[in-house]
Write a protein that holds these residues in place. Sequence first.
Motif, PDB file in Angstrom:
ATOM      1  N   LYS A   1       2.378   2.961   2.560  1.00 13.28           N
ATOM      2  CA  LYS A   1       1.551   1.960   3.239  1.00 13.28           C
ATOM      3  C   LYS A   1       0.895   2.531   4.491  1.00 13.28           C
ATOM      4  O   LYS A   1      -0.176   2.071   4.915  1.00 13.28           O
ATOM      5  N   ASP A   2       1.537   3.541   5.102  1.00 18.93           N
ATOM      6  CA  ASP A   2       1.013   4.138   6.337  1.00 18.93           C
ATOM      7  C   ASP A   2      -0.020   5.221   6.070  1.00 18.93           C
ATOM      8  O   ASP A   2      -0.661   5.717   7.004  1.00 18.93           O
ATOM      9  N   ILE A   3      -0.164   5.607   4.818  1.00 19.05           N
ATOM     10  CA  ILE A   3      -1.049   6.710   4.449  1.00 19.05           C
ATOM     11  C   ILE A   3      -2.461   6.189   4.215  1.00 19.05           C
ATOM     12  O   ILE A   3      -2.669   5.179   3.551  1.00 19.05           O
ATOM     13  N   ASP A   4      -3.461   6.903   4.764  1.00 17.93           N
ATOM     14  CA  ASP A   4      -4.856   6.492   4.614  1.00 17.93           C
ATOM     15  C   ASP A   4      -5.514   7.066   3.369  1.00 17.93           C
ATOM     16  O   ASP A   4      -6.481   6.493   2.849  1.00 17.93           O
ATOM     17  N   ALA A   5      -5.036   8.213   2.911  1.00 21.64           N
ATOM     18  CA  ALA A   5      -5.626   8.835   1.721  1.00 21.64           C
ATOM     19  C   ALA A   5      -4.676   9.883   1.172  1.00 21.64           C
ATOM     20  O   ALA A   5      -3.763  10.353   1.868  1.00 21.64           O
TER      21      ALA A   5
ATOM     22  N   SER B   1      -1.816   3.723  -7.688  1.00 26.08           N
ATOM     23  CA  SER B   1      -0.766   2.723  -7.501  1.00 26.08           C
ATOM     24  C   SER B   1      -0.745   2.164  -6.082  1.00 26.08           C
ATOM     25  O   SER B   1      -0.435   0.989  -5.875  1.00 26.08           O
ATOM     26  N   ALA B   2      -1.095   3.022  -5.094  1.00 23.31           N
ATOM     27  CA  ALA B   2      -1.053   2.596  -3.692  1.00 23.31           C
ATOM     28  C   ALA B   2      -2.393   2.073  -3.198  1.00 23.31           C
ATOM     29  O   ALA B   2      -2.489   1.592  -2.061  1.00 23.31           O
ATOM     30  N   GLY B   3      -3.431   2.184  -4.042  1.00 23.57           N
ATOM     31  CA  GLY B   3      -4.749   1.719  -3.634  1.00 23.57           C
ATOM     32  C   GLY B   3      -5.362   2.548  -2.526  1.00 23.57           C
ATOM     33  O   GLY B   3      -6.025   2.021  -1.627  1.00 23.57           O
ATOM     34  N   LYS B   4      -5.146   3.867  -2.584  1.00 20.04           N
ATOM     35  CA  LYS B   4      -5.654   4.782  -1.554  1.00 20.04           C
ATOM     36  C   LYS B   4      -6.748   5.678  -2.129  1.00 20.04           C
ATOM     37  O   LYS B   4      -6.727   5.999  -3.319  1.00 20.04           O
ATOM     38  N   PRO B   5      -7.704   6.118  -1.296  1.00 19.12           N
ATOM     39  CA  PRO B   5      -8.703   7.072  -1.784  1.00 19.12           C
ATOM     40  C   PRO B   5      -8.083   8.424  -2.076  1.00 19.12           C
ATOM     41  O   PRO B   5      -7.079   8.805  -1.469  1.00 19.12           O
TER      42      PRO B   5
END
Length: 365
Positions: free
Chosen positions: A79-83, A109-113
Amino acid sequence: MSAPLTILGIETSCDETAASVVLRDADGHGEILGDVVLSQLEEHSVYGGVVPEIAARAHVEALDTLIEEALARAGKTLKDIDAIAATSGPGLIGGLLVGLMTGKAIARSAGKPLYAVNHLEGHALTARLTDGLAFPYLMLLVSGGHTQLILVRGVGEYERWGTTIDDALGEAFDKTAKLLGLPYPGGPAVERAARSGNPDRFVFPRPLVGEARLDFSFSGLKTAVRQAAQSIEPVTEQDIADICASFQKAISRTLKDRIGRGLQRFKTEFSDLSCEPALVVAGGVAANQALRTTLQSLCDANGFRFIAPPLQLCTDNAAMIAWAGAERMAAGLPSDDLAVAPRSRWPLDATAQTLLGSGKRGAKA
């Protein structure tokens, strides 16, 4: 000034499995929050080189655990990761598939770029992570697969000034070590042997020295080493030490000429640069202390700042991949579609003339 970015990096291009969490703050400064590297040296040393299938299987077995450990060391969750940044090439295709597919799965899965990173770009930008270096600067990339002099103009802007026309420098070290019966990996073994050797006993060639172009060649040097060893068979430990010391001396003199010309070209093209010009060395061979000493002296003589990242950031690592992803994101460059494919060959300067390894997989250099 841009927003702080926290990036998870994944590196599996060869025989190191690595994961890292890196922070790029609002001012563009970098910090490694969690970094884990698992070497496969023991698995491959018995074969005298990296076995692609063994490497790929080892990545599969270790990568998930390493990612969890990197996040734990950083005190972060997904959750803390931006990409997510994963090495997409160049390298061994099996290993690249493992890392990139894992990165895709996490991003989805995490919805990250997702940023599919060129491994060489990771090396090119490491000095900005460690030293906050401003653009432009020169980078000498010396590894098992590459020997290149590259102008780094900015994120995603790279101009190749010189490359090897045959063997990479790391390959020359490994083949010399194998020829002399030294253990794998060859680079450190040759360096250790050279410490007790006489660098003036053998006069080895210095390929391309004196030529205006900035390319490199090490195949002839490797051949000269073989001929020297054969001429004095059976070789003793002192013979091996002398050959290694003479081999390193020839390389140092070659780099002094090749890189010296590159430094002069840089000063000519960027004569109005307000800050001190810089040369960065990167790649596994950058750990060689004799070569570092040569480059430091060369930079001192030409008024250049010499930057050699810490040894753990010269060899394959995920911190540089995470940082490259952060740099690309901060620069507003687009993330990658989940359909992106790994590339075993991926020149950093796609516009440069192909000098080596052109074929279905693309240009090697």
